[in-house]
Every structure is written in C-alpha cells, then in structure tokens.
Design a protein around this motif. Structure first.
Motif, PDB file in Angstrom:
ATOM      1  N   VAL A  41     -43.339 -28.177 -44.071  1.00 58.75           N
ATOM      2  CA  VAL A  41     -42.125 -28.545 -44.799  1.00 58.75           C
ATOM      3  C   VAL A  41     -42.231 -28.121 -46.262  1.00 58.75           C
ATOM      4  O   VAL A  41     -41.339 -27.473 -46.812  1.00 58.75           O
ATOM      5  N   ARG A  42     -43.347 -28.460 -46.898  1.00 62.44           N
ATOM      6  CA  ARG A  42     -43.509 -28.075 -48.306  1.00 62.44           C
ATOM      7  C   ARG A  42     -43.840 -26.599 -48.453  1.00 62.44           C
ATOM      8  O   ARG A  42     -43.365 -25.936 -49.374  1.00 62.44           O
ATOM      9  N   HIS A  43     -44.677 -26.090 -47.561  1.00 66.85           N
ATOM     10  CA  HIS A  43     -45.094 -24.700 -47.666  1.00 66.85           C
ATOM     11  C   HIS A  43     -43.905 -23.751 -47.593  1.00 66.85           C
ATOM     12  O   HIS A  43     -43.857 -22.726 -48.291  1.00 66.85           O
ATOM     13  N   LEU A  44     -42.928 -24.083 -46.760  1.00 62.93           N
ATOM     14  CA  LEU A  44     -41.751 -23.240 -46.582  1.00 62.93           C
ATOM     15  C   LEU A  44     -40.592 -23.646 -47.488  1.00 62.93           C
ATOM     16  O   LEU A  44     -39.542 -23.005 -47.464  1.00 62.93           O
ATOM     17  N   GLY A  45     -40.767 -24.708 -48.267  1.00 59.82           N
ATOM     18  CA  GLY A  45     -39.696 -25.172 -49.135  1.00 59.82           C
ATOM     19  C   GLY A  45     -38.496 -25.675 -48.372  1.00 59.82           C
ATOM     20  O   GLY A  45     -37.346 -25.532 -48.818  1.00 59.82           O
ATOM     21  N   ALA A  46     -38.714 -26.273 -47.213  1.00 56.90           N
ATOM     22  CA  ALA A  46     -37.615 -26.756 -46.382  1.00 56.90           C
ATOM     23  C   ALA A  46     -37.036 -28.051 -46.947  1.00 56.90           C
ATOM     24  O   ALA A  46     -37.662 -28.745 -47.757  1.00 56.90           O
ATOM     25  N   ASP A  47     -35.849 -28.380 -46.495  1.00 54.20           N
ATOM     26  CA  ASP A  47     -35.190 -29.613 -46.921  1.00 54.20           C
ATOM     27  C   ASP A  47     -35.589 -30.811 -46.073  1.00 54.20           C
ATOM     28  O   ASP A  47     -35.463 -31.959 -46.507  1.00 54.20           O
ATOM     29  N   ALA A  48     -36.056 -30.548 -44.847  1.00 50.16           N
ATOM     30  CA  ALA A  48     -36.456 -31.638 -43.944  1.00 50.16           C
ATOM     31  C   ALA A  48     -37.315 -31.056 -42.834  1.00 50.16           C
ATOM     32  O   ALA A  48     -37.382 -29.836 -42.643  1.00 50.16           O
ATOM     33  N   GLY A  70     -26.298 -25.211 -34.681  1.00 52.12           N
ATOM     34  CA  GLY A  70     -24.874 -25.245 -34.392  1.00 52.12           C
ATOM     35  C   GLY A  70     -24.066 -25.938 -35.467  1.00 52.12           C
ATOM     36  O   GLY A  70     -22.871 -25.666 -35.626  1.00 52.12           O
ATOM     37  N   ALA A  71     -24.727 -26.838 -36.217  1.00 54.94           N
ATOM     38  CA  ALA A  71     -24.052 -27.535 -37.314  1.00 54.94           C
ATOM     39  C   ALA A  71     -24.115 -26.746 -38.618  1.00 54.94           C
ATOM     40  O   ALA A  71     -23.713 -27.250 -39.675  1.00 54.94           O
ATOM     41  N   GLY A  72     -24.656 -25.538 -38.558  1.00 53.36           N
ATOM     42  CA  GLY A  72     -24.665 -24.691 -39.743  1.00 53.36           C
ATOM     43  C   GLY A  72     -25.920 -24.771 -40.577  1.00 53.36           C
ATOM     44  O   GLY A  72     -25.924 -24.312 -41.724  1.00 53.36           O
ATOM     45  N   LEU A  73     -27.006 -25.317 -40.026  1.00 54.13           N
ATOM     46  CA  LEU A  73     -28.253 -25.408 -40.771  1.00 54.13           C
ATOM     47  C   LEU A  73     -29.191 -24.266 -40.370  1.00 54.13           C
ATOM     48  O   LEU A  73     -29.133 -23.766 -39.235  1.00 54.13           O
ATOM     49  N   ARG A  74     -30.040 -23.895 -41.297  1.00 57.53           N
ATOM     50  CA  ARG A  74     -31.094 -22.927 -40.998  1.00 57.53           C
ATOM     51  C   ARG A  74     -32.252 -23.674 -40.350  1.00 57.53           C
ATOM     52  O   ARG A  74     -32.662 -24.730 -40.828  1.00 57.53           O
ATOM     53  N   VAL A  75     -32.785 -23.134 -39.258  1.00 55.09           N
ATOM     54  CA  VAL A  75     -33.830 -23.819 -38.491  1.00 55.09           C
ATOM     55  C   VAL A  75     -35.035 -22.904 -38.320  1.00 55.09           C
ATOM     56  O   VAL A  75     -34.883 -21.717 -37.988  1.00 55.09           O
ATOM     57  N   SER A  76     -36.220 -23.462 -38.525  1.00 53.37           N
ATOM     58  CA  SER A  76     -37.484 -22.788 -38.215  1.00 53.37           C
ATOM     59  C   SER A  76     -38.186 -23.628 -37.152  1.00 53.37           C
ATOM     60  O   SER A  76     -38.514 -24.794 -37.394  1.00 53.37           O
ATOM     61  N   LEU A  77     -38.404 -23.050 -35.977  1.00 48.12           N
ATOM     62  CA  LEU A  77     -39.012 -23.763 -34.851  1.00 48.12           C
ATOM     63  C   LEU A  77     -40.415 -23.217 -34.611  1.00 48.12           C
ATOM     64  O   LEU A  77     -40.609 -21.998 -34.493  1.00 48.12           O
ATOM     65  N   MET A  78     -41.395 -24.098 -34.550  1.00 50.51           N
ATOM     66  CA  MET A  78     -42.763 -23.658 -34.311  1.00 50.51           C
ATOM     67  C   MET A  78     -42.892 -23.019 -32.934  1.00 50.51           C
ATOM     68  O   MET A  78     -42.285 -23.472 -31.963  1.00 50.51           O
ATOM     69  N   ALA A  79     -43.703 -21.980 -32.863  1.00 50.01           N
ATOM     70  CA  ALA A  79     -43.818 -21.190 -31.636  1.00 50.01           C
ATOM     71  C   ALA A  79     -44.699 -21.846 -30.585  1.00 50.01           C
ATOM     72  O   ALA A  79     -44.733 -21.400 -29.441  1.00 50.01           O
ATOM     73  N   HIS A  80     -45.395 -22.911 -30.962  1.00 47.28           N
ATOM     74  CA  HIS A  80     -46.393 -23.485 -30.065  1.00 47.28           C
ATOM     75  C   HIS A  80     -46.515 -24.965 -30.381  1.00 47.28           C
ATOM     76  O   HIS A  80     -46.073 -25.434 -31.431  1.00 47.28           O
ATOM     77  N   HIS A  81     -47.095 -25.725 -29.447  1.00 46.46           N
ATOM     78  CA  HIS A  81     -47.333 -27.143 -29.738  1.00 46.46           C
ATOM     79  C   HIS A  81     -48.544 -27.261 -30.665  1.00 46.46           C
ATOM     80  O   HIS A  81     -49.667 -26.963 -30.283  1.00 46.46           O
ATOM     81  N   TRP A  82     -48.271 -27.682 -31.896  1.00 40.22           N
ATOM     82  CA  TRP A  82     -49.301 -27.806 -32.921  1.00 40.22           C
ATOM     83  C   TRP A  82     -49.323 -29.223 -33.482  1.00 40.22           C
ATOM     84  O   TRP A  82     -48.382 -29.997 -33.307  1.00 40.22           O
ATOM     85  N   PRO A  83     -50.400 -29.591 -34.191  1.00 33.92           N
ATOM     86  CA  PRO A  83     -50.537 -30.962 -34.682  1.00 33.92           C
ATOM     87  C   PRO A  83     -49.454 -31.381 -35.678  1.00 33.92           C
ATOM     88  O   PRO A  83     -48.872 -30.548 -36.390  1.00 33.92           O
ATOM     89  N   THR A  84     -49.225 -32.676 -35.740  1.00 37.48           N
ATOM     90  CA  THR A  84     -48.273 -33.230 -36.698  1.00 37.48           C
ATOM     91  C   THR A  84     -48.576 -32.817 -38.137  1.00 37.48           C
ATOM     92  O   THR A  84     -47.645 -32.484 -38.886  1.00 37.48           O
ATOM     93  N   PRO A  85     -49.841 -32.848 -38.600  1.00 33.98           N
ATOM     94  CA  PRO A  85     -50.068 -32.433 -39.990  1.00 33.98           C
ATOM     95  C   PRO A  85     -49.680 -30.986 -40.279  1.00 33.98           C
ATOM     96  O   PRO A  85     -49.371 -30.655 -41.429  1.00 33.98           O
ATOM     97  N   VAL A  86     -49.672 -30.125 -39.280  1.00 37.83           N
ATOM     98  CA  VAL A  86     -49.217 -28.751 -39.504  1.00 37.83           C
ATOM     99  C   VAL A  86     -47.723 -28.755 -39.825  1.00 37.83           C
ATOM    100  O   VAL A  86     -47.261 -28.030 -40.713  1.00 37.83           O
ATOM    101  N   LEU A  87     -46.955 -29.592 -39.130  1.00 37.67           N
ATOM    102  CA  LEU A  87     -45.533 -29.702 -39.427  1.00 37.67           C
ATOM    103  C   LEU A  87     -45.317 -30.274 -40.824  1.00 37.67           C
ATOM    104  O   LEU A  87     -44.491 -29.765 -41.599  1.00 37.67           O
TER     105      LEU A  87
END
Length: 545
Positions: free
Chosen positions: A128-135, A107-124
C-alpha cells in the motif's frame, strides 16, 4: 419465517456463486427455520477488523455477495480514480473474493492492483505504501478455523483502518443495492513478484539483524502462505536454509495437521518441536497462515524445547531493537494487554514508550519515531532508524530479527533463555498468561461483562483489587473500547475483554516477582506460575463461564 424466506429469496436472486445458491436452495426446500435464522437473522458487521466469519450463504456468512457489497462500500467511500491494492491468502475462496473485489472496485471507476499470487498479509500492508495507493484489501482470516474467511481494509498510510473510517465504510456497504446490478470491470494491474515481493524482501532484510549467522533453524508456515517468502528472506539475509516441517509447508486451506492453525493453540507446534529435537535446532520459528504473526521456540536446559510467549519475545525484541537503533526520539509501543516489561526497558534506555488499544491499527499510530511495536498475541512490527517497513504486524520481519538476535547470543555462548534470565534480574520477572473462554452464544460474553460490572471482585488470586478501569469509558487518553482492567496489590494486573475477531472472552494476566539476587530467577518463575494459576481460578469464578 415469511420475512426470512423473503430475504433468502432476494439473496438467492443476486448470488453469483452456484455453491452458496445450492446451499440456500436446500435450506429453503427443507423449510429449515433455524438455518435461515442463523444466516439471515443477523449480519457480519464491518468494523476496524473488517469482516470475518464462516463461509456460507447469507449476510451472516462470508461469501461472494458479502464481499462484493464490502468492495462496493469501499469504492463509494473512496470515490472514482483512487488506487486500491488487493492481496489474498490461500484459504477457501480467497482468490475468488479478491477477484470479485477487483471487478467491483474497477467497475466503480477505481484503479486496482491485484497480487498475482497468494502472499502474506505483511506484503499487502507494505505494498500500500510502496505503491502510494489510497487503500488496500487483504482477503484472509489469519489463524481462524478452516471454514472461516475475512476481509481486512488498509488505508493509504499502510495501516488498518480505525474509526470513523470503519463506520463510514459500513454505512456505504449498507447503502449498496443488489450486487447483480453493480457495474463490473476487468481492467486491473496484476502485481508480479518483481513489482512487490522483491521490494518487500529488500526492506525486511535491511532490519537490524546483526552480522552473526551461525544458527540451526526449524520453520513451519502452518499450512499458510509464509513459507516461500520466509525462505527467501532468510537466504537474502545470509542465513542457512532452515529445516522445514514438510507436512505443513504447502498452503492447504483445510489445515489438516492442526486443530486450529494458530501457533498458540495446544498441539499446533508438536511437529515443529519434534523436528527441532531431531535436528538439534537452536531456534524454532512459526508463522500463522497469513504470516503476520511469529512464534518462537527454544531449546531448554534439560534437552527439550519450549515455546516462548508473545510477551517474552516482545521484551527480547524490544530491547534488541533499542540497542541496535540510535535515532533521536525513538519510540516503542505495545497494547494495553501486553506485559509492562517493555515500558521498564524503554525507561532504562531513555527511549519513549506508549501503550495503545489492542490491535496493530492502534500500535503503529502510537507516534513518530516508532522503531518497534508488539502485542502479546505473537504480533511484532520491527523497524530501524528508517522507521517501520510494514505498518502492521509482520511475521517475516520479526522472524529475521529473532534469528539475528539468537545468532548473536549463540556466538557469545548464550541462548534466548539466558537473555530472558538477564532481563528478569535487571527488571524483575514479568510473567504473563491468558485465559480464554470460547462460546457458542455471544450473549454469554455480554452477560459475563455485565456480571463483572455489577458485582466487581474485591480480590483476585489472594491480591486486593487496588483499582478498576472501565475501558469502555476511555482511560489514559485512549479511545473507548469494551473491557475492564484491574490493578492488584503486589504489582499484578488483569485485563478482561471480548475478542474482536473470534467468539471468545479473553483475560490477560500479569504478575511481577522481584529477583533480589543472582540465581534467584528459577524460584521467581515458580512463584509467578503459582500466582498466575491463582489469578486464573478466581477470575473463572468471577466470570461465571
């Protein structure tokens, strides 16, 4: 009381959650001043560990309002057009908090990718780097009690935030108005298994695990989200399926079989160790609920099993990774509360070594060429000559590497205990222990630290205090942090610091006992255990807790 009531009513007016609205309504109807003070007399502070606390209504609890405000603050700091990846574990409301974050950020104008399932913290962290995300945002409370949840923020480098980002985001959160006035979006990308989990598995199965695979493993995810991913990782790496602790395999936010869902806590590993004895396991592996930590158990020489300490695993993995990498300029790193053994291993192998503040947000920033980092609380980040696939602690990658190391030792007729003895003979026996004091009132921790500063101990465990470092002033080029470090005669050390995530005062103890001849390791272990108990006793007295 009137000010608390006013703030509670303002909170109630913006809260989108019927459960916490009901909770707060009952408190207001009852005129319960203590409950209002507990929820509105303070607030969860956003720091480098993000947010973490008990679920419930009010700013001093984790709830949908708190999370939406955090997302709005992050959005304000990043700005429109930036890309944020969101993950979540299986705790109570984790999926709700993740979707609320996605809605606020989008809603604030950011692009968001939300994981489809509950996965481990290291996957998140990997994503971030794999997708070249900002955060990135991970909704998790790791190994905290069932009624807790949390909110971890990663930056574009794939690591958790460090100052001054935490203060900047915190200020942006404070500037956020009522959440019912925030614009909400619903156009975000849903990250599939193929989009993120499969690339993560490809990265961790490329770690230096060797070629040996003859190993009988017992595994528990501790009611968390690591089970499916760890089984897939072991299979992809060529290991046989482990014997799993069935009662703890399915994610369950109530963690019904353990008092605390932390492999370090007494009793948490009982089911795993019983299964290991039953099946004759060579290795026991446990992840904590968000699978960023890895605990290791091994058979003893008398037919039982015991858990290795984080420092024992750190020494073994550190030397193993050094021996299985070759890139010039390699670096290994650890926190200042971890064993000094890793530094001696690095020196013997001609590899650079660094100490950092506690927390992987600091460890992964130790320098270029980092191939391994660890902290004593079961956190390990294993890399290769290509670097770290995850710039955070990763219980899945660590588990694979430990399995490879144990399988190689088994082929040679040795166990991880044999490897520990060999390290003791080469570098001296480095024995560590922790004394933790959980409190209901955080002022007790502040008072204990003030007591140590105003009346510093002259000796601990029969050893004279050689020097004292006040970590709050910054030492050895490290940023300031609350804590005290004592160096004692006879190559011993004590560090005292408040926990950054729990209401605990933590004390980290280390003694080094020389091993002067083959076969002297058992006697050195006995002496070290006695010395550590003496340190604990004197430190408990000095703290006054």
């Amino acid at each position: 009381m009137s000010d608390l009531v006013r703030r509670a009513e303002e909170w109630l007016a913006q809260d989108p959650d019927p459960e916490t609205r009901d909770e707060l309504g009952r408190i207001l109807d009852a005129g319960d001043a203590a409950a209002l003070m507990d929820r509105f007399g303070a607030k969860l502070e956003f720091g480098t560990a993000g947010l973490r606390g008990e679920l419930g209504a009010g700013p001093n609890r984790m709830n949908r309002v708190t999370v939406m405000r955090a997302a709005a603050g992050l959005a304000r700091r990043l700005g429109p057009g930036k890309h944020v990846v969101i993950g979540y574990d299986a705790r109570h409301n984790s999926d709700v908090f993740a979707r609320d974050s996605a809605a606020v950020l989008n809603g604030a104008g950011l692009r968001v990718s939300l994981m489809a399932h509950h996965w481990p913290t290291p996957v998140l962290a990997f994503a971030v780097r794999h997708l070249g995300a900002d955060a990135g945002v991970m909704v998790t409370a790791s190994h905290n009690p069932p009624r807790d949840n949390g909110y971890k923020v990663y930056w574009g480098d794939g690591a958790q935030i460090v100052p001054p980002l935490d203060a900047e985001i915190s200020a942006a959160i404070d500037a956020t108005g009522p959440v019912d006035r925030l614009p909400l979006g619903d156009e975000w990308e849903t990250l599939s298994d193929a989009a993120i989990v499969e690339p993560y598995l490809a990265a961790v199965t490329a770690l230096p695990t060797g070629d040996d695979r003859d190993l009988r493993i017992v595994y528990t995810p501790m009611h968390g989200v690591g089970g499916e991913i760890l089984l897939r990782a072991l299979a992809a790496a060529g290991f046989a399926p482990p014997a799993v602790v069935d009662a703890q395999f399915t994610p369950d936010p109530d963690f019904p079989t353990v008092a605390f869902p932390n492999p370090e806590e007494p009793g948490a590993m009982d089911l795993s160790l019983r299964l290991a004895e039953k099946v004759g396991a060579d290795l026991v592996i446990a992840n904590d609920p968000d699978a960023d930590r890895c605990a290791v158990g091994v058979p003893t020489r008398d037919g039982g099993f015991r858990m290795l300490t984080g420092d024992e695993v750190g020494g073994l993995l550190g030397e193993y990774v050094i021996e299985h990498t070759s890139a010039p300029g390699r670096l290994v790193a650890e926190s200042i509360v971890s064993s000094s053994l890793l530094g001696k291993i690095a020196k013997a192998h001609g590899v650079r070594h660094a100490e950092t503040l506690t927390g992987f947000k600091w460890i992964v920033k130790a320098g270029d060429g980092l191939v391994y980092g660890y902290e004593e609380a079961l956190g390990h980040s294993v890399g290769s000559d290509l670097g770290l696939p995850v710039r955070d602690k990763d219980g899945i990658g660590a588990a694979l590497t430990v399995a490879g190391m144990a399988a190689a030792a088994k082929r040679e007729g040795r166990t991880l205990l044999d490897l520990l003895d060999e390290q003791a003979e080469r570098y001296g026996l480095h024995a560590t222990a922790q004394a933790s004091f959980r409190v209901a009132d955080l002022s007790l921790i502040t008072a204990a630290m003030e007591r140590l500063r105003s009346h510093p101990p002259q000796a601990l465990g029969g050893r004279a205090v050689r020097s004292v470092d006040d970590l709050s002033a910054g030492v050895d080029g490290l940023p300031p942090t609350e804590g005290l470090r004592y160096r004692l005669d006879g190559d011993a050390r004590v560090v005292v610091r408040p926990s950054g995530t729990e209401p605990k005062l933590k004390c980290y103890l280390e003694v080094v006992v020389p091993v002067t001849e083959p076969g002297a390791v058992p006697a050195a272990r006995t002496k070290a255990a006695d010395d550590l108990e003496s340190l604990k006793a004197d430190l408990t007295t000095a703290l006054g807790l």
